[in-house]
Write an enzyme that holds these catalytic residues in place. Structure first.
Site, short mmCIF file in Angstrom:
data_model
loop_
_atom_site.label_atom_id
_atom_site.label_comp_id
_atom_site.label_asym_id
_atom_site.label_seq_id
_atom_site.Cartn_x
_atom_site.Cartn_y
_atom_site.Cartn_z
CG ASP A 1 -0.28 0.06 2.54
OD1 ASP A 1 0.81 -0.56 2.68
OD2 ASP A 1 -0.79 0.71 3.47
CD GLU B 1 4.11 0.71 6.51
OE1 GLU B 1 3.63 1.34 5.55
OE2 GLU B 1 4.83 1.22 7.38
CG ASP C 1 9.52 -3.71 7.07
OD1 ASP C 1 9.53 -3.52 5.85
OD2 ASP C 1 8.52 -3.54 7.78
C1 LIG Z 1 21.68 13.85 10.62
C2 LIG Z 1 20.40 13.39 10.16
C3 LIG Z 1 20.35 11.96 9.80
C4 LIG Z 1 18.97 11.56 9.52
C5 LIG Z 1 18.95 10.49 8.53
C6 LIG Z 1 17.60 10.31 7.99
C7 LIG Z 1 17.63 9.34 6.87
C8 LIG Z 1 16.28 8.95 6.52
C9 LIG Z 1 16.25 8.00 5.39
C10 LIG Z 1 15.11 7.68 4.88
C11 LIG Z 1 13.85 8.21 5.47
C12 LIG Z 1 12.66 7.67 4.87
C13 LIG Z 1 11.48 7.66 5.76
C14 LIG Z 1 11.37 6.33 6.43
C15 LIG Z 1 10.03 5.79 6.25
C16 LIG Z 1 9.86 4.60 7.08
C17 LIG Z 1 8.67 3.82 6.73
C18 LIG Z 1 7.35 4.51 6.95
O1 LIG Z 1 6.94 5.40 6.22
N1 LIG Z 1 6.64 4.06 7.96
C19 LIG Z 1 5.34 4.61 8.31
C20 LIG Z 1 4.56 3.62 9.14
C21 LIG Z 1 3.18 4.09 9.38
C22 LIG Z 1 2.48 3.21 10.33
C23 LIG Z 1 1.12 3.76 10.64
N2 LIG Z 1 1.10 4.44 11.83
C24 LIG Z 1 5.62 5.84 9.12
O2 LIG Z 1 6.63 5.90 9.82
O3 LIG Z 1 4.79 6.76 9.04
ZN LIG Z 2 6.91 2.29 3.90
ZN LIG Z 3 5.47 5.13 4.16
#
Ligand SMILES: CCCCCCCC/C=C\CCCCCCCC(=O)N[C@@H](CCCCN)C(=O)O
Ligand SMILES: [Zn+2]
Ligand SMILES: [Zn+2]
Length: 526
Positions: free
Chosen positions: A136, A223, A250
């Site tokens: 999704d 998700e 994941d």
């Molecule tokens: C010095 C700063 C270093 C920071 C590094 C940041 C690097 C970030 C890399 C990627 C970021 C992408 C965002 C990650 C998304 C994770 C997955 C996601 O979207 N999960 C959802 C789950 C929702 C569940 C429902 N409540 C979310 O977190 O919203």
């Molecule tokens: Zn995701």
């Molecule tokens: Zn997401």
């Protein structure tokens, strides 16, 4: 009580002051002048890559484009595009025929639209592992996009579309530690979508590969709205069968190229823990009426004031109180001078670093519990005072804080009984840190596979700022600073090279998992 300082203390403090000043000046200079271009000359050989024929490469791009064209949108906990989810079922069957027809694969549909694959290995003495992804996506409207978000179109070597990064380019990778049940690791799970995983398996089968270690692939369909019917049902299914996993992988971080300011080369981070989360609906009710006779305060006004206080009065900076401090210290050598000295001495420079970090959204996310105002609804007509105003606030909890502490702080900040909080999604404290020592098979296998494919050092443990509730969190992609805003944002896209690397990663990971020996880490010669 009076505090007295001897001459020695004054000397030390003066030294500290001068050192801090020097660092501030150096940091400012570094920010003013461009950092030297990254020059990475890897001599590391890495692992043999899967050699894709030109037609296989095209097939790979087309398979992703097709997946992006199916708008598997999760709008809210009660609204999903179920027509698209149905379509997706048929789509993966036609895109990955070898996976679906293999005698080694048991496939079942879970929770209506989620997919569970069990790939049988030849050695039952090895605990299986699990790869997770989700199919999704969050909603997207075409405004601001260079190419429409559900067109799967291509421009300048990039394939555009909602889900191209999150998470239709990936395959599920979930890993639990030996003896841990899935339920323990998957509560509140966030799944990512499984294109790369299935594609890697498809290619492996094509080459006649038979795994030694069994594994599961779980593709969740909800998700983005907490995984209540997908991930949780998969967990229940496996729990009923008393399945234990060796590791669970994941989505999560990735290979960060220039994302952490001042670093000399790309850094791969494997999330070994993540922030907690609370999503609250805040509601204000007030008497409705004619807009020609407005009350002194309306539901919109009351709620807006409360939200503004929440946004202005953020939770405190907790840098160094959670595992993120250790992460920076471990990576100290990766920073240019003088930041390397700064990072190696956070006992002294911690406050300075924490201030610098909080200036960017991604750095800020690392140092504190964040408060994001995400939905606001009120009003039905321009001349009617609305009865109800409702908003949603999403908190991401720093590892040094808890749900209860955040709720308490929120009440103190809002300080208004007319604002009524409620929640319709599960909330959770930051989870414990997954093992990542030299003996831990899952972590070391993921780490080794990253080095094999990306030829990158260092690979370090980190705190994921997004939620997946898995054991290890890694997205097999090189992520640049400018990519961060594409996650859940506009112009989400993946390079054609990137999608191939995702497949290479899972291709490698699946093969590296076919042993019971904790892998020796390879070191790249520079
Ligand atoms: C010095 C700063 C270093 C920071 C590094 C940041 C690097 C970030 C890399 C990627 C970021 C992408 C965002 C990650 C998304 C994770 C997955 C996601 O979207 N999960 C959802 C789950 C929702 C569940 C429902 N409540 C979310 O977190 O919203
Ligand atoms: Zn995701
Ligand atoms: Zn997401």
């Amino acid at each position: 009580m009076a505090i007295s300082m001897g001459k020695g203390s004054v000397g030390v403090l003066t030294g500290v002051f001068i050192a801090s000043l020097a660092v501030v000046v150096a940091v400012l200079l570094l920010r003013t002048y461009n950092l030297p271009e990254l020059k990475v000359a890897w001599k590391g050989k890495g692992a043999p890559r899967i050699e894709l024929e030109e037609d296989e490469r095209e097939q790979l791009y087309e398979a992703l484009k097709g997946a992006l064209r199916i708008p598997t949108v999760s709008f809210s906990p009660s609204e999903q595009n179920t027509t698209a989810l149905e379509e997706f079922k048929e789509y993966i069957k036609s895109a990955f025929p070898r996976v679906f027809n293999s005698s080694l694969v048991e496939y079942e549909l879970v929770g209506g639209y989620s997919h569970l694959f069990n790939v049988q290995g030849s050695d039952n003495s090895l605990l299986p592992y699990m790869l997770l992804a989700h199919l999704d996506v969050v909603p997207a409207t075409p405004e601001g996009w260079d190419l429409p978000p559900f067109s799967g179109e291509e421009k300048d070597g990039y394939i555009y579309g909602r889900g191209s990064l999150d998470d239709k380019s990936r395959v599920i990778d979930v890993a639990a530690q030996s003896g841990r049940t899935l339920f323990g690791v998957l509560i509140g799970l966030h799944f990512t979508l499984p294109k790369g995983i299935l594609q890697a398996l498809e290619f492996l089968f094509k080459k006649g590969y038979k795994p030694r270690r069994s594994f599961y692939i779980g593709l969740g369909h909800d998700e983005e709205i907490s995984g209540r019917h997908g991930a949780k049902e998969i967990v229940k299914t496996l729990e009923t069968r008393n399945v234990k996993l060796e590791y669970l992988l994941d989505e999560g971080f990735g290979v960060l190229d220039g994302v952490i300011y001042g670093t000399k080369r790309p850094i791969a981070l494997i999330g070994v823990t993540e922030k907690g989360a609370i999503t609250l609906n805040l509601t204000v009710n007030s008497p409705p009426g004619h807009s020609s006779m407005p009350p002194r305060e309306s539901s919109i006004g009351i709620l807006s004031a409360a939200l503004s206080r929440l946004e202005q009065d953020q939770m405190p900076n907790r840098f160094g109180k959670g595992p993120e401090g250790a992460m920076f210290e471990q990576l100290a050598d990766e920073f240019y001078f003088p930041l390397n000295i700064v990072m190696a001495n956070l006992w002294l420079f911690g406050p300075l670093v924490s201030r610098i970090l909080q200036r960017t959204p991604s750095g800020n996310a690392l140092v504190r519990t964040t408060t994001a105002l995400t939905i606001f609804n009120a009003g039905i007509k321009s001349n009617v005072i609305p009865q109800t105003a409702r908003a949603t606030v999403n908190f991401r909890i720093h590892p040094a804080e808890t749900v209860n502490e955040v709720l308490k702080a929120m009440n103190t900040t809002i300080m208004d009984d007319r604002v009524i909080p409620s929640s319709d999604v599960p909330f959770f404290d930051p989870p414990s840190i997954s093992p990542h020592d030299e003996e831990t098979f899952g972590y070391q296998t993921v780490k080794r596979s990253i080095t094999d494919v990306f030829l990158v050092e260092p690979v370090a443990p980190g705190v994921s700022i997004g939620n997946t509730a898995s054991i290890y969190k890694f997205r097999a992609l090189v992520i640049k600073d400018e990519d961060l805003s594409r996650f859940h944002g506009i112009n989400e896209r993946i390079s054609k090279e990137g999608i191939e690397t995702v497949v290479q990663f899972y291709f490698q990971l699946i093969q590296n998992s076919d042993t019971d020996i904790v892998p020796v880490q390879s070191h790249l010669e520079l």
